[in-house]
Motif scaffolding. Structure first.
Motif, PDB file in Angstrom:
ATOM      1  N   GLU A  82       0.213   3.730  -0.026  1.00  0.00           N
ATOM      2  CA  GLU A  82      -1.067   4.423  -0.200  1.00  0.00           C
ATOM      3  C   GLU A  82      -2.172   3.422  -0.544  1.00  0.00           C
ATOM      4  OE1 GLU A  82      -3.855   7.275  -0.117  1.00  0.00           O
ATOM      5  OE2 GLU A  82      -1.742   7.490   0.509  1.00  0.00           O
ATOM      6  N   ARG A 129      -3.861   1.750   2.331  1.00  0.00           N
ATOM      7  CA  ARG A 129      -4.840   2.557   3.067  1.00  0.00           C
ATOM      8  C   ARG A 129      -6.157   2.755   2.305  1.00  0.00           C
ATOM      9  NH1 ARG A 129       0.185   5.024   4.759  1.00  0.00           N
ATOM     10  NH2 ARG A 129       0.286   6.269   2.846  1.00  0.00           N
ATOM     11  N   ASN A 130      -6.208   2.285   1.087  1.00  0.00           N
ATOM     12  CA  ASN A 130      -7.377   2.486   0.240  1.00  0.00           C
ATOM     13  C   ASN A 130      -8.272   1.241   0.285  1.00  0.00           C
ATOM     14  OD1 ASN A 130      -9.256   2.934  -1.784  1.00  0.00           O
ATOM     15  ND2 ASN A 130      -7.748   3.776  -3.222  1.00  0.00           N
ATOM     16  N   LYS A 163     -10.526   0.282  -1.458  1.00  0.00           N
ATOM     17  CA  LYS A 163     -10.772  -0.278  -2.792  1.00  0.00           C
ATOM     18  C   LYS A 163      -9.916  -1.516  -3.040  1.00  0.00           C
ATOM     19  CE  LYS A 163      -9.937   0.967  -7.665  1.00  0.00           C
ATOM     20  NZ  LYS A 163      -9.501   2.046  -8.569  1.00  0.00           N
TER      21      LYS A 163
END
Length: 408
Positions: free
Chosen positions: A63, A66-67, A69
């Protein structure tokens, strides 16, 4: 100075040229190379759990990928949320209350150890180093300008040093004592009383303590893990704790460790890291966040398996004439003495050292082990039992057959 050794001619600096290769990784690499070449080698070299990283940790990392940030630079000292979680985990597992500002997230435990020594040692400062020791400790001390002073324990004391031994090694140049429990390579675990005595001795003489707690959750039987700064509060202003996710959560390849210490030392080490590597991979840090924030169920399952293997390997090794293996209480290593086998004839050879014996074992039995010379104590072998049950039994059975042929 001869031309061959002049600074202008030296291709590698004396400081770096003096560092030896990690013996454990070298043995593991050789075993893997032989296996890739088709030889049925069984490796007891690397301290690496054979379990996959728990699924919830892998999903957290996926996850994070995919961020956006986490696609950019983050603070060199670690993600704030991970540092906060490490502080909570430390209180939960060790009873040691620390602030996030006392934590530096590093590229594995090795970087934490080096940066800790680099932050507090000046050239010539001595570090008392109990042996058998993990191969990286003396190299990190020397690289930081320090001088390792070895204090040797053997199987008669369960590989645990005493305060009396430490005091005998102390000089006016002594600045740090290294304390490791559970231990790599021996699996030794200090009782709370013995650990407290060492901590109080360090306080009495104004010494720093670097304590490596990477195997904190891997203890067996009646043994218990104790965190030195938790049981000796007076030590906290001169104590650095090193830890990481590698062993507890089967995350050796993710490369996330940390050090905990006084704020000024942590700031200095963070400054060093800001120039050396900057932040640890964000994806790996998010995975570590999931690990330290989660429950310990997966850890308990792995510990149960390690305990089973521990009992098997100790029993089978002690069935070999000339081998004496104390029962380790922690980590996932057996450290048998093979001194009685040295000099005996085995398949036409008479190995005089554990190095020669380990080479013979690899050639004749296709089993990879690490000689005790790598850990500062000749005459021993280290075997990791963090491998599958079937491979463990097969590998030690090969040792039993080969070493059973030893004759005067």
């Amino acid at each position: 100075m001869s031309a061959a050794t002049s600074p202008s001619e030296r291709r590698v600096s004396a400081r770096i040229g003096a560092i030896s290769e990690s013996a454990t990784l070298a043995v593991d690499a050789k075993a893997k190379a032989l296996k890739a070449a088709g030889r049925p080698v069984i490796g007891f070299g690397a301290g690496e759990p054979d379990f996959p990283t728990p699924g919830y940790i892998v999903e957290a990392a996926a996850e994070a990928c995919r961020n956006p940030k986490y696609h950019r630079y983050t603070p060199a000292g670690g993600l704030p949320e991970l540092k906060a979680a490490i502080a909570e985990k430390t209180l939960r597992d060790s009873g040691y209350e620390v602030d996030a500002s006392q934590i530096l997230v590093t590229n594995g435990g090795k970087q934490a150890i080096y940066e800790a020594f680099a932050a507090i040692l000046d050239p010539g400062d001595e570090v008392i180093l109990p042996a058998p020791y993990w191969t990286t400790y003396p190299e990190s001390i020397r690289l930081a300008g320090g001088v390792p002073v070895e204090v040797v324990a053997d199987e008669t004391t369960g590989y645990r040093v005493s305060v009396e031994q430490l005091e005998a090694a102390r000089t006016e140049r002594t600045k740090v004592v290294l304390f490791v429990s559970p231990s790599n390579p021996t699996g030794a675990v200090y009782s709370e009383a013995d650990a407290k005595a060492i901590g109080e001795w360090a306080v009495e003489h104004g010494l720093w303590v670097l304590t490596d707690e990477i195997y904190e959750h891997l203890v067996y039987g009646t043994a218990k893990f104790t965190s030195l700064p938790a049981i000796v509060p007076e030590l906290r202003d001169k104590c650095i704790v090193v830890n990481g996710v590698a062993k507890t959560y089967a995350m050796t390849g993710w490369r996330v460790g940390w050090l905990i210490g006084p704020k000024d030392v942590v700031k200095a080490a963070t400054n060093l890291q800001s120039h050396a590597t900057s932040n640890v991979s964000n994806v790996a840090q998010v995975a570590a966040l999931a690990a330290v924030s989660g429950n310990l169920d997966a850890v308990a399952e792995m510990r149960t398996a390690f305990d089973r293997r521990r009992q098997t390997i100790v029993r089978m090794l002690n069935e070999i004439d000339g081998v004496l293996c104390p029962e380790p209480e922690g980590a996932f290593y057996a450290y048998p003495s093979v001194k009685e086998l040295l000099g005996k004839e085995i398949r036409g050879k008479r190995p005089a050292t554990a190095v020669e014996l380990a080479a013979l074992i690899l050639d004749e039995a296709e089993v990879a082990v690490v000689p005790g010379e790598a850990f500062g104590t000749p005459g021993y072998l280290r075997l990791s039992y963090a491998l599958g049950d079937d491979d463990l039994v097969e590998g030690i059975s090969r040792l039993q057959k080969l070493l059973g042929e030893a004759k005067a």
